[in-house]
Design an enzyme around this catalytic site. Structure first.
Site, short mmCIF file in Angstrom:
data_model
loop_
_atom_site.label_atom_id
_atom_site.label_comp_id
_atom_site.label_asym_id
_atom_site.label_seq_id
_atom_site.Cartn_x
_atom_site.Cartn_y
_atom_site.Cartn_z
N MET A 165 26.78 27.95 -11.45
CA MET A 165 26.13 27.07 -10.49
C MET A 165 24.69 26.92 -10.89
SD MET A 165 24.26 26.43 -7.57
CE MET A 165 23.85 28.00 -6.88
N CYS A 166 24.15 25.73 -10.67
CA CYS A 166 22.81 25.43 -11.17
C CYS A 166 22.06 24.53 -10.20
CB CYS A 166 22.88 24.74 -12.53
SG CYS A 166 23.79 25.69 -13.77
N GLY A 167 20.74 24.49 -10.41
CA GLY A 167 19.91 23.46 -9.82
C GLY A 167 19.56 22.49 -10.93
#
Length: 636
Positions: free
Chosen positions: A1-3
C-alpha cells in the site's frame, strides 16, 4: 500500500512547491517505509510532471516509488496483485506491473492488462514514448485516488491518494477519481492546445447490470466539475476495459415458487439446519466457503513479520512473543467472525491475530464517574437475550455491564471472542478494546480525520470514518488472565467485511425495498450496490485505514467471491421472508454454521455506527444523509 501523487503543470517553473506541509505529511503517513520524488519534463514540449511515492512495504523486496524503467516510463502503484497476473511469493508486484506495462505497445495492450488484474489498485503511469499519462482505480474503487483541477492552466492538475490541501478561492474542489474506468492524457497535445483532454476508457459488462460503470457520453461531464480548459471524451477507438466479475443473476421465480409471506418468528439455529438439509443449497454453501477461504488466504499470506520495535507507540504485553501481522475490524458479527475463522486456517498458530473492537463513550456517561450518581444498567442487545445459544457464550467481566463503553458491538465482540477461543484454543486472540471519549473524538477529527473523509461530507461518512479510524489505529487495552494491559496493534494488514451486506441484502433498506416491491425490487437494489460502492465507501475507508500506515483488504470483494455470488439466483442467497438474523445474508449464515460458529451466525445486522454508538453522539437530531458541519471545520 502506498501514497501516490502526480502533479501536472504547463509551466517552466518547478511545481514542487505544490507539495507542502499537510499534504506531504498525509502521504507519508500512508507509506512510512520509503519516500522518493521524481520530476519529468517534456523537454521543449511545455509540460512538467512531478511524481511522489510513499511506500508501505508488504511484498517482496522493498521497492521505492516512483519506479522508472530503461525506456523512461514512470510508474506509481497503490495496489495488490491477487490474481490475473502471476506474482511469485517473493516478487514485488510494483516491479511486476511495470514489467508488463513496459511490454505494452498499444492502448489495447494496456487495457487488456488492467482487465486481467484481480485485486485492489490505483495507479499513475507515464508512458514516455507517447507522452501520455494514464491513471485510474479498480472496478470496485478499493483504493483511493483524488483529482484536483486548478483554475490556473499553468498548474493544471493533481492526482493523489489523499490530500489535506484546502483549495484557494475560485479553485475547484478535490473529488474522487470515478471508478468508471481508466483515463489517459496526451501531454504533448495538451501543452500545444492549452487544453486538458481526458480520454476515458470505461468498464464494459456483458449486460447493463453495472450501468454506473458504463454511462453514456451525455453524462461524462457530470463526473465532476471541471474548469473550462478541461474536458472528458470517450476513446474514439471504442476500446473498453472488461468487467472483472460476471453479471448479476436476475432470474426471478414464479409467484407459485416463492411466496412473499414475511415471518414474524425469532431466528433459530434450526432455521439454518433446514436450509442446509437441501443438498443443492448445502453444496452452494461449501462452494462459497471454498471461494471465500481462497480470498482470505491470498490476503493473509506472504507478509513481512512485524518485528520493528521502533514503530511501537505503546508497549505490548510481555507475554506476547510475536506480534500479529493481521488485524480484523471486529464486532463479533457474522462478517468479521467468518473472516477470523478463515484467517485462522492460514496463519501460523504461533502468530496472534488482533481483533479490533471500537466503542465510543455512551451518551450522558462523561460526567457519571465520581459524581455519586448511580449508573443505569446498560441493556444487552435484544438478540443476545432472545437466543438461548447466546447465554452460554456471553462472557462479560464483573462490572462490564456498567461500563461507559459497553456498547452493543463490545458485547457481541466478547461473545465472538469466546466462540473463536473454542474453535482455536491454541491461538492467541488479541481482543483489543478501543475506547474513545468525546474529547478524543473531537481532537482526532480535527487533527486527522476531517480531510481523510472528504470529499465525502455526510453525517454517515463522518460517523463511519471516525469509527474506522480509531478501530484501525488499534490503540486500546487487552485482558490477559484478568489483567488489563495497554496494547497497540502493529499489524500492517487490516481485514474488513465490507461488501458482504451490499451483495447479500444486509441493510435495512433491502428489507424496505423487498416489502415494497418483492424480489424484483430487491434484485434491482442489489444490482445498484456494487456499482456505487466505490463512491459511497471504499475510497473513504482506504484513506482512513491507510492513515495509520496500514492496508485495508476486502475478502468479500474478491473478484471470484463476487462472481460466485453474482451467479446465484436471489433465493439461493437470501430469504427476506425470514426474520432478521436469518433471512439477510442467509447463505453466509449457513456457511458460518458449517464452520462451527453458533451465536454469531444468528446475530442480526447492526450498522457499525450504531453498534459502536458513535451515531447521534454529538447531535441526536441529525440524519445520516445530512451534510456534516463537523467535517468542514478543517485545521490548516
Amino acid at each position: 500500500m502506498c501514497g501516490i501523487c502526480c502533479i501536472l503543470s504547463f509551466s517552466v517553473q518547478p511545481c514542487i512547491d505544490v507539495l507542502k506541509g499537510a499534504t506531504l505529511h498525509c502521504l507519508k503517513r500512508r507509506g512510512p517505509d520509503s519516500s522518493h520524488l521524481l520530476i519529468k519534463s517534456g523537454n521543449d514540449l511545455g509540460y512538467q510532471c512531478l511524481f511522489l511515492g510513499q511506500v508501505l512495504h508488504l511484498r517482496g523486496l522493498l521497492t521505492p516509488q516512483p519506479i522508472e524503467d530503461k525506456s523512461s516510463n514512470i510508474f506509481l502503484w497503490n495496489g495488490e496483485l491477487f490474481g490475473g497476473v502471476h506474482v511469485e511469493s517473493m516478487d514485488n508486484d510494483t516491479q511486476v506491473m511495470l514489467h508488463h506495462l513496459s511490454s505494452c505497445n498499444s492502448e489495447s495492450d494496456i487495457l487488456s492488462l488492467f482487465s486481467t488484474i484481480q485485486g485492489p489498485w490505483a495507479f499513475i503511469y507515464y508512458q514516455a514514448t507517447t507522452h501520455c499519462l494514464w491513471f485510474g482505480r479498480d472496478f470496485f474503487g478499493r483504493r483511493s485516488l483524488l483529482w484536483h483541477f486548478s483554475s490556473d492552466l499553468e498548474k493544471a492538475f493533481c492526482l493523489t491518494s489523499v490530500s489535506a490541501l484546502v483549495p484557494e478561492p475560485n479553485n475547484y474542489l478535490w473529488q474522487e477519481v470515478p471508478a468508471f474506468g481508466i483515463f489517459r492524457i496526451d501531454l504533448k497535445a495538451c501543452a500545444a492546445s492549452k487544453q486538458v483532454l481526458l480520454t476515458w476508457y470505461p468498464w464494459k459488462s456483458a449486460t447493463t447490470d453495472y450501468i454506473t460503470k458504463d454511462i453514456s457520453q451525455g453524462n461524462v461531464d457530470e463526473m465532476t466539475a471541471f474548469p473550462k480548459f478541461v474536458s472528458v471524451v470517450r476513446s474514439e477507438t471504442g476500446l473498453c476495459l472488461t468487467a472483472p466479475v460476471v453479471p448479476l443473476n436476475r432470474t426471478l421465480p414464479s409467484s407459485a415458487e416463492h411466496q412473499c409471506t414475511v415471518s414474524t418468528t425469532k431466528a433459530t439455529a434450526q432455521d439454518l439446519q433446514i436450509f442446509l438439509s437441501d443438498k443443492h443449497r448445502k453444496k452452494l454453501v461449501h462452494q462459497l466457503i471454498e471461494v471465500l477461504d481462497k480470498a482470505v488466504k491470498k490476503r493473509v499470506k506472504c507478509l513481512p513479520q512485524c518485528t520493528d520495535p521502533s514503530r511501537t507507540p505503546m508497549q505490548a504485553p510481555k507475554s506476547l512473543e510475536r506480534r500479529a501481522n493481521i488485524a480484523i475490524l471486529f464486532s463479533g458479527g457474522i462478517d468479521s467472525m467468518l473472516l477470523a475463522v478463515l484467517a485462522n486456517r492460514h496463519i501460523p498458530l504461533k502468530e496472534p491475530i488482533d481483533l479490533l473492537n471500537v466503542a465510543f463513550i455512551m451518551k450522558g456517561q462523561n460526567q457519571q464517574t465520581g459524581s455519586g450518581k448511580t449508573q443505569s444498567r446498560q441493556k444487552l442487545p435484544s438478540e443476545l437475550l432472545t437466543c438461548p445459544e447466546h447465554s452460554e457464550t456471553l462472557d462479560i467481566p464483573n462490572g462490564a455491564l456498567f461500563s461507559s463503553f459497553n456498547v452493543p458491538d463490545r458485547i457481541t465482540g466478547r461473545a465472538g471472542l469466546k466462540e473463536l477461543e473454542a474453535i482455536s484454543p491454541s491461538r492467541t486472540w488479541n481482543f483489543v478494546e478501543i475506547n474513545v471519549t468525546l474529547e478524543e473524538l473531537k481532537e482526532m477529527r480535527q487533527q486527522h480525520i476531517n480531510h481523510l473523509v472528504q470529499p465525502l461530507d455526510t453525517v454517515l461518512d463522518d460517523s463511519i470514518g471516525c469509527a474506522v479510524w480509531f478501530a484501525s489505529r488499534g490503540i486500546g487495552v487487552t485482558n490477559s488472565n484478568g489483567e488489563r494491559q495497554p496494547f497497540t496493534s502493529m499489524a500492517k494488514v487490516v481485514l474488513t467485511g465490507m461488501g458482504a451486506d451490499e451483495q447479500l441484502a444486509g441493510y435495512s433498506r433491502h428489507r424496505i425495498r423487498f416489502n415494497a416491491r418483492g424480489l424484483e425490487g430487491l434484485v434491482e437494489e442489489l444490482g445498484m450496490e456494487l456499482g456505487r460502492i466505490s463512491s459511497r465507501n471504499l475510497g473513504r475507508d482506504d484513506r482512513i485505514i491507510g492513515d495509520h500506515g496500514k492496508e485495508a483488504r476486502f475478502p468479500f470483494l474478491d473478484e471470484d467471491v463476487v462472481s460466485f455470488l453474482n451467479s446465484l439466483p436471489i433465493w439461493d442467497k437470501v430469504d427476506l421472508t425470514q426474520p432478521r438474523g436469518i433471512g439477510e445474508k442467509l447463505i453466509l449464515r449457513a456457511a458460518a454454521k458449517e464452520l462451527g460458529l453458533t451465536t454469531s451466525a444468528l446475530l442480526p445486522k447492526r450498522a457499525m455506527q450504531f453498534g459502536c454508538r458513535i451515531a447521534k453522539l454529538e447531535n441526536s437530531n441529525e440524519k445520516a444523509s445530512d451534510k456534516c458541519k463537523r467535517l468542514h471545520s478543517i485545521s490548516t
